[in-house]
Design a protein around this motif. Structure first.
Motif, PDB file in Angstrom:
ATOM      1  N   SER A  77      32.590  33.623  35.491  1.00  0.00           N
ATOM      2  CA  SER A  77      33.053  34.964  35.149  1.00  0.00           C
ATOM      3  C   SER A  77      31.819  35.846  34.992  1.00  0.00           C
ATOM      4  O   SER A  77      30.740  35.381  34.635  1.00  0.00           O
ATOM      5  N   PHE A  78      31.998  37.131  35.269  1.00  0.00           N
ATOM      6  CA  PHE A  78      30.878  38.058  35.271  1.00  0.00           C
ATOM      7  C   PHE A  78      31.210  39.244  34.369  1.00  0.00           C
ATOM      8  O   PHE A  78      32.231  39.899  34.553  1.00  0.00           O
ATOM      9  N   GLU A  79      30.342  39.499  33.425  1.00  0.00           N
ATOM     10  CA  GLU A  79      30.550  40.602  32.473  1.00  0.00           C
ATOM     11  C   GLU A  79      30.257  41.961  33.103  1.00  0.00           C
ATOM     12  O   GLU A  79      30.827  42.971  32.696  1.00  0.00           O
ATOM     13  N   ARG A  85      26.110  40.686  41.213  1.00  0.00           N
ATOM     14  CA  ARG A  85      25.066  40.910  42.214  1.00  0.00           C
ATOM     15  C   ARG A  85      24.002  39.810  42.137  1.00  0.00           C
ATOM     16  O   ARG A  85      23.593  39.246  43.155  1.00  0.00           O
ATOM     17  N   ASP A  86      23.578  39.472  40.927  1.00  0.00           N
ATOM     18  CA  ASP A  86      22.565  38.436  40.758  1.00  0.00           C
ATOM     19  C   ASP A  86      23.088  37.078  41.237  1.00  0.00           C
ATOM     20  O   ASP A  86      22.339  36.303  41.839  1.00  0.00           O
ATOM     21  N   HIS A  87      24.374  36.807  41.002  1.00  0.00           N
ATOM     22  CA  HIS A  87      24.990  35.558  41.468  1.00  0.00           C
ATOM     23  C   HIS A  87      24.955  35.492  43.002  1.00  0.00           C
ATOM     24  O   HIS A  87      24.571  34.469  43.585  1.00  0.00           O
ATOM     25  N   VAL A  88      25.361  36.585  43.652  1.00  0.00           N
ATOM     26  CA  VAL A  88      25.362  36.617  45.118  1.00  0.00           C
ATOM     27  C   VAL A  88      23.936  36.458  45.646  1.00  0.00           C
ATOM     28  O   VAL A  88      23.696  35.696  46.594  1.00  0.00           O
ATOM     29  N   GLU A 109      22.785  44.620  46.855  1.00  0.00           N
ATOM     30  CA  GLU A 109      22.874  45.814  46.014  1.00  0.00           C
ATOM     31  C   GLU A 109      24.306  45.975  45.515  1.00  0.00           C
ATOM     32  O   GLU A 109      25.255  45.605  46.220  1.00  0.00           O
ATOM     33  N   THR A 110      24.476  46.550  44.342  1.00  0.00           N
ATOM     34  CA  THR A 110      25.827  46.832  43.857  1.00  0.00           C
ATOM     35  C   THR A 110      26.449  47.920  44.725  1.00  0.00           C
ATOM     36  O   THR A 110      25.759  48.768  45.290  1.00  0.00           O
ATOM     37  N   TYR A 117      34.324  44.692  41.060  1.00  0.00           N
ATOM     38  CA  TYR A 117      32.925  44.291  41.151  1.00  0.00           C
ATOM     39  C   TYR A 117      32.654  43.943  42.608  1.00  0.00           C
ATOM     40  O   TYR A 117      33.144  42.934  43.118  1.00  0.00           O
ATOM     41  N   CYS A 118      31.873  44.774  43.279  1.00  0.00           N
ATOM     42  CA  CYS A 118      31.535  44.554  44.682  1.00  0.00           C
ATOM     43  C   CYS A 118      30.034  44.695  44.877  1.00  0.00           C
ATOM     44  O   CYS A 118      29.387  45.500  44.209  1.00  0.00           O
ATOM     45  N   VAL A 119      29.509  43.928  45.811  1.00  0.00           N
ATOM     46  CA  VAL A 119      28.110  44.041  46.203  1.00  0.00           C
ATOM     47  C   VAL A 119      28.024  44.048  47.722  1.00  0.00           C
ATOM     48  O   VAL A 119      28.824  43.430  48.414  1.00  0.00           O
ATOM     49  N   ARG A 120      27.033  44.783  48.221  1.00  0.00           N
ATOM     50  CA  ARG A 120      26.715  44.778  49.646  1.00  0.00           C
ATOM     51  C   ARG A 120      25.486  43.896  49.820  1.00  0.00           C
ATOM     52  O   ARG A 120      24.577  43.913  48.998  1.00  0.00           O
ATOM     53  N   TYR A 121      25.475  43.126  50.890  1.00  0.00           N
ATOM     54  CA  TYR A 121      24.316  42.285  51.155  1.00  0.00           C
ATOM     55  C   TYR A 121      23.941  42.332  52.623  1.00  0.00           C
ATOM     56  O   TYR A 121      24.737  42.715  53.486  1.00  0.00           O
ATOM     57  N   ARG A 122      22.701  41.971  52.875  1.00  0.00           N
ATOM     58  CA  ARG A 122      22.164  41.900  54.239  1.00  0.00           C
ATOM     59  C   ARG A 122      21.234  40.696  54.296  1.00  0.00           C
ATOM     60  O   ARG A 122      20.432  40.488  53.389  1.00  0.00           O
ATOM     61  N   THR A 123      21.391  39.917  55.336  1.00  0.00           N
ATOM     62  CA  THR A 123      20.437  38.840  55.585  1.00  0.00           C
ATOM     63  C   THR A 123      19.929  38.966  57.016  1.00  0.00           C
ATOM     64  O   THR A 123      20.622  39.475  57.895  1.00  0.00           O
ATOM     65  N   GLN A 124      18.714  38.516  57.220  1.00  0.00           N
ATOM     66  CA  GLN A 124      18.153  38.447  58.555  1.00  0.00           C
ATOM     67  C   GLN A 124      17.610  37.038  58.738  1.00  0.00           C
ATOM     68  O   GLN A 124      17.030  36.458  57.809  1.00  0.00           O
ATOM     69  N   ALA A 125      17.838  36.492  59.915  1.00  0.00           N
ATOM     70  CA  ALA A 125      17.377  35.136  60.193  1.00  0.00           C
ATOM     71  C   ALA A 125      16.840  35.057  61.616  1.00  0.00           C
ATOM     72  O   ALA A 125      17.180  35.871  62.475  1.00  0.00           O
ATOM     73  N   GLU A 126      16.012  34.063  61.826  1.00  0.00           N
ATOM     74  CA  GLU A 126      15.516  33.760  63.165  1.00  0.00           C
ATOM     75  C   GLU A 126      16.199  32.484  63.623  1.00  0.00           C
ATOM     76  O   GLU A 126      16.150  31.466  62.945  1.00  0.00           O
TER      77      GLU A 126
END
Length: 191
Positions: A77-79, A85-88, A109-110, A117-126
């Motif tokens: 659970s997240f307060e 965001r930190d969990h993701v 980012e939130t 409670y939503c967060v946007r994320y981005r990953t880049q990989a090779e």
């Protein structure tokens, strides 16, 4: 695809290619709905109770574009949205890649555009092992939205899209379709 690690994959599941209508129809799931990515050349490749996988037909054998929606129970659970965001960020950072792929960038980012409670994320990989790349590394970039359902705090919903290809193939051209897919998320009353 932040929630992928929470699922156990069924190796016997079969992919198929069902064309997506344009404009796409709404997919009503348990507690939320969304629309498939807009534009031509999209196919529904796999659909289960908590998972839908789409792919776009592209002309290059090294260029791919996919969109995925996943839902999974979440035990923590997240307060605050910052705690989520930190969990993701921890989940994404815990997967540095494998023999074939190496994560080179992660940002989380939130997102304040929702009451949840939503967060946007981005990953880049090779990707150093794509079959049609003939030894050339491909860049894979994933953009996603991960949310805790506003009326069921035990349900996480994740929409993401990933573009992979040679540097000359990838860019912002297809992102409008991916962003429309992400923005289509609507929460329904939890059952």
């Amino acid at each position: 695809m932040m929630l992928c690690g929470l699922f156990s994959n069924d190796a016997s599941a079969q992919l198929y290619a069902r064309p997506v209508a344009n404009p796409p129809a709404a997919y009503k799931m348990d507690g939320y709905e969304f629309t498939a990515p807009p534009g031509s050349g999209w196919f529904e490749l796999k659909r289960e109770k908590h998972y839908v996988y789409f792919g776009k037909r592209l002309s290059s054998p090294t260029h791919s574009f996919i969109a995925v929606v996943l839902a999974a129970p979440i035990e923590e659970s997240f307060e605050t949205v910052e705690a989520f965001r930190d969990h993701v960020a921890r989940q994404l950072g815990a997967n540095p890649g494998d023999v074939r792929s190496k994560i080179t960038a992660v940002s989380v980012e939130t997102d304040t555009s929702s009451a949840s409670y939503c967060v946007r994320y981005r990953t880049q990989a090779e990707d150093r092992g794509a079959a049609n790349a003939r030894g050339r590394p491909l860049t894979a970039e994933t953009f996603g939205l991960s949310c805790i359902h506003p009326s069921d705090k035990t349900l996480a919903i994740d929409l993401s899209y990933t573009e992979r290809g040679l540097p000359t193939e990838t860019g912002t051209l297809l992102r409008d379709e991916g962003e429309a897919f992400i923005r289509s998320l609507r929460f329904l009353p939890a059952r």
